[in-house]
Design a protein around this motif. Sequence first.
Motif, PDB file in Angstrom:
ATOM      1  N   ALA A  46       5.578   2.065   1.378  1.00  0.00           N
ATOM      2  CA  ALA A  46       4.863   1.770   1.134  1.00  0.00           C
ATOM      3  C   ALA A  46       4.715   1.271   2.541  1.00  0.00           C
ATOM      4  O   ALA A  46       5.774   0.416   3.056  1.00  0.00           O
ATOM      5  N   ASP A  47       3.563   0.663   3.402  1.00  0.00           N
ATOM      6  CA  ASP A  47       2.520  -0.603   4.551  1.00  0.00           C
ATOM      7  C   ASP A  47       3.784  -1.448   3.642  1.00  0.00           C
ATOM      8  O   ASP A  47       2.770  -1.584   2.051  1.00  0.00           O
ATOM      9  N   VAL A  48       3.812  -2.448   4.444  1.00  0.00           N
ATOM     10  CA  VAL A  48       4.077  -3.492   3.468  1.00  0.00           C
ATOM     11  C   VAL A  48       3.193  -5.026   4.241  1.00  0.00           C
ATOM     12  O   VAL A  48       3.993  -4.948   5.614  1.00  0.00           O
ATOM     13  N   LEU A  49       1.981  -5.642   4.059  1.00  0.00           N
ATOM     14  CA  LEU A  49       1.167  -6.228   5.338  1.00  0.00           C
ATOM     15  C   LEU A  49       0.718  -7.232   4.479  1.00  0.00           C
ATOM     16  O   LEU A  49       1.079  -8.675   3.375  1.00  0.00           O
ATOM     17  N   PRO A  50       0.820  -8.499   5.408  1.00  0.00           N
ATOM     18  CA  PRO A  50       0.286  -9.587   5.419  1.00  0.00           C
ATOM     19  C   PRO A  50      -0.967  -9.678   4.490  1.00  0.00           C
ATOM     20  O   PRO A  50      -2.157  -8.942   5.640  1.00  0.00           O
ATOM     21  N   GLY A  51      -1.275 -11.145   4.037  1.00  0.00           N
ATOM     22  CA  GLY A  51      -2.239 -11.226   3.365  1.00  0.00           C
ATOM     23  C   GLY A  51      -2.575 -11.680   2.099  1.00  0.00           C
ATOM     24  O   GLY A  51      -2.572 -11.150   0.959  1.00  0.00           O
ATOM     25  N   ALA A  52      -2.632 -13.119   1.702  1.00  0.00           N
ATOM     26  CA  ALA A  52      -2.742 -13.794   0.277  1.00  0.00           C
ATOM     27  C   ALA A  52      -3.653 -13.113  -0.941  1.00  0.00           C
ATOM     28  O   ALA A  52      -3.203 -12.296  -1.807  1.00  0.00           O
ATOM     29  N   LEU A  53      -4.965 -13.339  -0.331  1.00  0.00           N
ATOM     30  CA  LEU A  53      -5.265 -12.165  -1.176  1.00  0.00           C
ATOM     31  C   LEU A  53      -5.329 -10.773  -1.220  1.00  0.00           C
ATOM     32  O   LEU A  53      -5.704 -10.464  -2.961  1.00  0.00           O
ATOM     33  N   LYS A  54      -5.129 -10.596  -0.252  1.00  0.00           N
ATOM     34  CA  LYS A  54      -5.012  -9.010  -0.764  1.00  0.00           C
ATOM     35  C   LYS A  54      -3.548  -9.036  -1.835  1.00  0.00           C
ATOM     36  O   LYS A  54      -3.679  -7.902  -2.433  1.00  0.00           O
ATOM     37  N   VAL A  90       1.195  -1.367  -0.160  1.00  0.00           N
ATOM     38  CA  VAL A  90       0.276   0.106  -0.262  1.00  0.00           C
ATOM     39  C   VAL A  90       0.587   0.877  -0.254  1.00  0.00           C
ATOM     40  O   VAL A  90       1.420   1.955   1.261  1.00  0.00           O
ATOM     41  N   PRO A  91       0.638   2.043  -1.064  1.00  0.00           N
ATOM     42  CA  PRO A  91       1.393   2.519  -0.798  1.00  0.00           C
ATOM     43  C   PRO A  91       1.955   4.727  -0.286  1.00  0.00           C
ATOM     44  O   PRO A  91       0.512   4.661  -0.479  1.00  0.00           O
ATOM     45  N   LYS A  92       2.353   4.742   0.721  1.00  0.00           N
ATOM     46  CA  LYS A  92       2.402   6.395   1.353  1.00  0.00           C
ATOM     47  C   LYS A  92       2.673   7.098   0.797  1.00  0.00           C
ATOM     48  O   LYS A  92       1.988   7.758   0.736  1.00  0.00           O
ATOM     49  N   VAL A  93       3.904   7.477   0.244  1.00  0.00           N
ATOM     50  CA  VAL A  93       4.154   8.655  -0.389  1.00  0.00           C
ATOM     51  C   VAL A  93       5.194   7.879  -1.249  1.00  0.00           C
ATOM     52  O   VAL A  93       6.302   7.129  -0.903  1.00  0.00           O
ATOM     53  N   SER A  94       5.221   8.101  -2.565  1.00  0.00           N
ATOM     54  CA  SER A  94       6.469   8.208  -4.166  1.00  0.00           C
ATOM     55  C   SER A  94       6.926   9.260  -4.731  1.00  0.00           C
ATOM     56  O   SER A  94       5.912  10.729  -4.551  1.00  0.00           O
ATOM     57  N   PHE A  95       8.224   9.585  -4.526  1.00  0.00           N
ATOM     58  CA  PHE A  95       8.620  10.782  -6.166  1.00  0.00           C
ATOM     59  C   PHE A  95       9.119  10.680  -6.303  1.00  0.00           C
ATOM     60  O   PHE A  95      10.738   9.622  -6.143  1.00  0.00           O
TER      61      PHE A  95
END
Length: 378
Positions: free
Chosen positions: A225-233, A210-215
């Motif tokens: 970015a948030d990097v979070l667990p979840g196969a479906l996500k 889930v990108p928080k800020v990129s430039f």
Amino acid sequence: MKTKAIITEGSAKLRAPATGKDPFHKLVFYNSAMAFNRTLSSLAVGAAGAETVLDGLCATGARGVRYAVENACVKKIVLVDANLNAIPFAKANIKLNKLERRASMVGEELNHYLSRTGEGGEKFDWLELDPFGTPVFFLDAALRKLASLKGGVLSITSTDLAKLCGKERATCVRHYDCRPLRCEFSHELAVRLLLAAVAKRAGVFDLYVVPKVSFYEGHAVKIIADVLPGALKADESLAKLAWLNYCVKCHSRATEPLPCRSCSACGGVAQPCGPLWTGKTSDEEFISKMIALNKARDYAEKKRVGAFLAKLLAENALPPLFIDLHQVADELGVNAPKTETVLQQLRKKGFAAVATHYCPTGIRTDAGWKEVAEAALP
């Protein structure tokens, strides 16, 4: 080893190697040109409320020290670097900024450190990868660590723009499993290719991005970015990847499931690029938090940072892939128009249009190339 140069950057005092020209030909790498990148990243640390930070590839510790000095939320920070010459500089910067209770320095290869402190080891909610060149050699170890931690923030700087912008195409394919494209909006493509590479590797570990800020700034692209667990996500995250098929004849910018050499709009020759990230590269709420923090801080770059973040915020709401007005003018055979004049013309016609941080003469808009060309005519 004696440290000679003392540089004040942001709220931190830093000692950097004094031999040779900055940033090359030094025993320890320090790049003063990345100060603005570090400023923006420090605001992101504060916006994320990160408490435990790993500054991998820390060199002199300039980035990690600033994170700790400028953000009260940071309770612990570990600096890591394989270059043994970096240890006295990083330790000196920790001591210089009175961070002995919150910061420590580890002389170790980063992949080895991340593996050694895997599940059940050191816990971090922010992992920083700021290498000289490509971050891909450390990506798997960082993602494996985040998987063991059940997620966290991954902050990556990439300075190998020759690859991501298409000058070294074969190396980009090897390192990022992406085909780059040299064009007027290559720097935005670089951000999207890097995000795609992270999303693909994260999916291997059933993690999603889930990108928080990129430039893009200077000679580097940055994604946080948030990097979070979840196969479906993770599946949903990977669904945001697609190919750009760019037609130099009609300027169609079609994002499609597969690469294609034929333009679906005019039948001309299309140039494929990808797979790349087609979703938003930043989060408006997160950028707003960074803007609020910037207003509360007192430093020389405050005005420049505020203007930069305002551009990020405005353009993030519009369709991807900016249009360069210089390139439009060249094709039309006219003098390059003022950016603000074109923006006003497009807005009068009911289109949304803003300047972009990627290019001084670039705009993001929901208008097509044809409408932009009409607005650019004298």
